[in-house]
Design a protein around this motif. Structure first.
Motif, PDB file in Angstrom:
ATOM      1  N   ALA A 140       0.827  -1.216   0.000  1.00  0.00           N
ATOM      2  CA  ALA A 140       0.000   0.000   0.000  1.00  0.00           C
ATOM      3  C   ALA A 140       0.856   1.259   0.000  1.00  0.00           C
ATOM      4  O   ALA A 140       0.459   2.286  -0.560  1.00  0.00           O
ATOM      5  CB  ALA A 140      -0.942  -0.005   1.209  1.00  0.00           C
ATOM      6  N   LEU A 141       2.037   1.196   0.606  1.00  0.00           N
ATOM      7  CA  LEU A 141       2.951   2.347   0.616  1.00  0.00           C
ATOM      8  C   LEU A 141       3.732   2.485  -0.687  1.00  0.00           C
ATOM      9  O   LEU A 141       4.380   3.503  -0.918  1.00  0.00           O
ATOM     10  CB  LEU A 141       3.925   2.234   1.788  1.00  0.00           C
ATOM     11  CG  LEU A 141       3.317   2.490   3.157  1.00  0.00           C
ATOM     12  CD1 LEU A 141       4.340   2.187   4.240  1.00  0.00           C
ATOM     13  CD2 LEU A 141       2.825   3.925   3.271  1.00  0.00           C
ATOM     14  N   GLY A 142       3.706   1.450  -1.513  1.00  0.00           N
ATOM     15  CA  GLY A 142       4.390   1.519  -2.790  1.00  0.00           C
ATOM     16  C   GLY A 142       5.882   1.246  -2.726  1.00  0.00           C
ATOM     17  O   GLY A 142       6.607   1.589  -3.661  1.00  0.00           O
ATOM     18  N   LEU A 143       6.360   0.617  -1.647  1.00  0.00           N
ATOM     19  CA  LEU A 143       7.784   0.273  -1.584  1.00  0.00           C
ATOM     20  C   LEU A 143       8.076  -0.796  -2.637  1.00  0.00           C
ATOM     21  O   LEU A 143       7.412  -1.829  -2.680  1.00  0.00           O
ATOM     22  CB  LEU A 143       8.158  -0.248  -0.197  1.00  0.00           C
ATOM     23  CG  LEU A 143       8.026   0.726   0.964  1.00  0.00           C
ATOM     24  CD1 LEU A 143       8.429   0.042   2.261  1.00  0.00           C
ATOM     25  CD2 LEU A 143       8.868   1.966   0.737  1.00  0.00           C
ATOM     26  N   GLU A 144       9.060  -0.544  -3.494  1.00  0.00           N
ATOM     27  CA  GLU A 144       9.362  -1.471  -4.577  1.00  0.00           C
ATOM     28  C   GLU A 144      10.761  -2.067  -4.511  1.00  0.00           C
ATOM     29  O   GLU A 144      11.024  -3.095  -5.129  1.00  0.00           O
ATOM     30  CB  GLU A 144       9.180  -0.779  -5.927  1.00  0.00           C
ATOM     31  CG  GLU A 144       7.735  -0.431  -6.209  1.00  0.00           C
ATOM     32  CD  GLU A 144       7.553   0.178  -7.579  1.00  0.00           C
ATOM     33  OE1 GLU A 144       8.545   0.298  -8.334  1.00  0.00           O
ATOM     34  OE2 GLU A 144       6.412   0.526  -7.893  1.00  0.00           O
ATOM     35  N   GLY A 174      -7.065  -8.820  16.267  1.00  0.00           N
ATOM     36  CA  GLY A 174      -6.378  -8.817  14.987  1.00  0.00           C
ATOM     37  C   GLY A 174      -4.951  -8.306  15.070  1.00  0.00           C
ATOM     38  O   GLY A 174      -4.365  -8.199  16.145  1.00  0.00           O
ATOM     39  N   VAL A 175      -4.422  -7.970  13.894  1.00  0.00           N
ATOM     40  CA  VAL A 175      -3.061  -7.460  13.728  1.00  0.00           C
ATOM     41  C   VAL A 175      -3.197  -6.028  13.227  1.00  0.00           C
ATOM     42  O   VAL A 175      -3.854  -5.781  12.214  1.00  0.00           O
ATOM     43  CB  VAL A 175      -2.268  -8.312  12.716  1.00  0.00           C
ATOM     44  CG1 VAL A 175      -0.885  -7.730  12.490  1.00  0.00           C
ATOM     45  CG2 VAL A 175      -2.195  -9.756  13.182  1.00  0.00           C
ATOM     46  N   PHE A 176      -2.560  -5.083  13.920  1.00  0.00           N
ATOM     47  CA  PHE A 176      -2.692  -3.669  13.600  1.00  0.00           C
ATOM     48  C   PHE A 176      -1.317  -3.062  13.366  1.00  0.00           C
ATOM     49  O   PHE A 176      -0.437  -3.168  14.216  1.00  0.00           O
ATOM     50  CB  PHE A 176      -3.413  -2.936  14.738  1.00  0.00           C
ATOM     51  CG  PHE A 176      -4.759  -3.543  15.049  1.00  0.00           C
ATOM     52  CD1 PHE A 176      -5.876  -3.148  14.348  1.00  0.00           C
ATOM     53  CD2 PHE A 176      -4.882  -4.543  16.010  1.00  0.00           C
ATOM     54  CE1 PHE A 176      -7.120  -3.725  14.610  1.00  0.00           C
ATOM     55  CE2 PHE A 176      -6.111  -5.125  16.280  1.00  0.00           C
ATOM     56  CZ  PHE A 176      -7.235  -4.716  15.578  1.00  0.00           C
ATOM     57  N   VAL A 177      -1.146  -2.435  12.198  1.00  0.00           N
ATOM     58  CA  VAL A 177       0.130  -1.840  11.833  1.00  0.00           C
ATOM     59  C   VAL A 177       0.305  -0.522  12.579  1.00  0.00           C
ATOM     60  O   VAL A 177      -0.559   0.355  12.533  1.00  0.00           O
ATOM     61  CB  VAL A 177       0.220  -1.601  10.309  1.00  0.00           C
ATOM     62  CG1 VAL A 177       1.508  -0.863   9.943  1.00  0.00           C
ATOM     63  CG2 VAL A 177       0.130  -2.937   9.573  1.00  0.00           C
ATOM     64  N   LEU A 178       1.452  -0.383  13.260  1.00  0.00           N
ATOM     65  CA  LEU A 178       1.792   0.850  13.959  1.00  0.00           C
ATOM     66  C   LEU A 178       2.769   1.695  13.154  1.00  0.00           C
ATOM     67  O   LEU A 178       2.715   2.918  13.173  1.00  0.00           O
ATOM     68  CB  LEU A 178       2.421   0.539  15.326  1.00  0.00           C
ATOM     69  CG  LEU A 178       1.586  -0.281  16.294  1.00  0.00           C
ATOM     70  CD1 LEU A 178       2.391  -0.583  17.544  1.00  0.00           C
ATOM     71  CD2 LEU A 178       0.308   0.456  16.647  1.00  0.00           C
ATOM     72  N   GLU A 179       3.700   1.023  12.455  1.00  0.00           N
ATOM     73  CA  GLU A 179       4.752   1.740  11.728  1.00  0.00           C
ATOM     74  C   GLU A 179       5.261   0.872  10.592  1.00  0.00           C
ATOM     75  O   GLU A 179       5.407  -0.333  10.749  1.00  0.00           O
ATOM     76  CB  GLU A 179       5.925   2.045  12.675  1.00  0.00           C
ATOM     77  CG  GLU A 179       7.157   2.550  11.979  1.00  0.00           C
ATOM     78  CD  GLU A 179       8.433   2.473  12.821  1.00  0.00           C
ATOM     79  OE1 GLU A 179       9.487   2.842  12.285  1.00  0.00           O
ATOM     80  OE2 GLU A 179       8.388   2.026  13.984  1.00  0.00           O
ATOM     81  N   VAL A 180       5.520   1.496   9.448  1.00  0.00           N
ATOM     82  CA  VAL A 180       6.281   0.874   8.374  1.00  0.00           C
ATOM     83  C   VAL A 180       7.320   1.906   7.961  1.00  0.00           C
ATOM     84  O   VAL A 180       6.977   3.055   7.699  1.00  0.00           O
ATOM     85  CB  VAL A 180       5.419   0.504   7.149  1.00  0.00           C
ATOM     86  CG1 VAL A 180       6.294  -0.099   6.057  1.00  0.00           C
ATOM     87  CG2 VAL A 180       4.315  -0.462   7.525  1.00  0.00           C
ATOM     88  N   ALA A 181       8.580   1.501   7.925  1.00  0.00           N
ATOM     89  CA  ALA A 181       9.651   2.415   7.556  1.00  0.00           C
ATOM     90  C   ALA A 181      10.551   1.740   6.516  1.00  0.00           C
ATOM     91  O   ALA A 181      10.833   0.550   6.622  1.00  0.00           O
ATOM     92  CB  ALA A 181      10.472   2.803   8.786  1.00  0.00           C
TER      93      ALA A 181
END
Length: 176
Positions: free
Chosen positions: A53-57, A71-78
């Motif tokens: 979803a962030l478009g990291l390629e 459930g599973v909840f996203v806190l951070e993606v870096a």
């Protein structure tokens, strides 16, 4: 690792926090987690969706999630490799050198590990001071260091150093 439309979660690390503490204090880390393979697979699927979803390629990435019965909840993606002892966990448990993988991605190589499985397990524990004060001594280092199961033993303080516990500070003495 994000490489084109492929996302590989190299591992899931469970962080244990001190229960019933008035402050957020990490105590132990586990890989693989104690959650079981089905829950880890669910975590990896949620993480892969977030990374796409962030478009990291073409990047290493670090993601932190909160897992509970709902459930599973996203806190951070870096778009970075994981810090602290994550590279050691990946090397020991998964046989992956995250620094090398980042370089290979940067050089244009295709990096994707669809069937990656742990080859062992690993646990890391922080040494936390019971109270603020002056550290008097550290004992038993030699004996613990000789244990073949120990991959790293690190102390951040020395005898005579002042250490602070919450709310004045959060300092750990070291980790195993």
């Amino acid at each position: 690792l994000a490489c084109g439309d492929q996302v590989t979660c190299l591992g899931v690390i469970e962080i244990e926090r001190i229960k019933d503490a008035a402050y957020f204090m990490e105590y132990e880390e586990w890989m693989p987690t104690r959650l079981g393979p089905e829950r880890e697979e669910e975590i990896q699927q949620v993480v892969a969706r977030a990374v796409r979803a962030l478009g990291l390629e073409r990047s290493c990435f670090h993601c932190e999630v909160k897992v509970n019965p709902e459930g599973v909840f996203v806190l951070e993606v870096a778009a970075r490799r994981g810090a602290d002892n994550i590279s050691d966990f990946l090397q020991q448990v998964m046989g992956i050198d995250i620094y090398e993988e980042g370089l290979r991605l940067a050089c244009g190589e295709i990096r994707f590990f669809p069937n990656l499985r742990p080859r062992c397990c690993m646990k890391m524990r922080y040494f936390l001071p019971p109270a603020s004060g002056i550290l008097e001594a550290i004992e038993g280092i030699e004996a613990v260091s000789r244990d073949p199961r120990v991959s790293e033993l690190e102390f951040e303080v020395s005898p005579g150093d002042q250490v602070l516990t919450p709310p004045e500070g959060y300092e750990f003495l070291g980790y195993l």
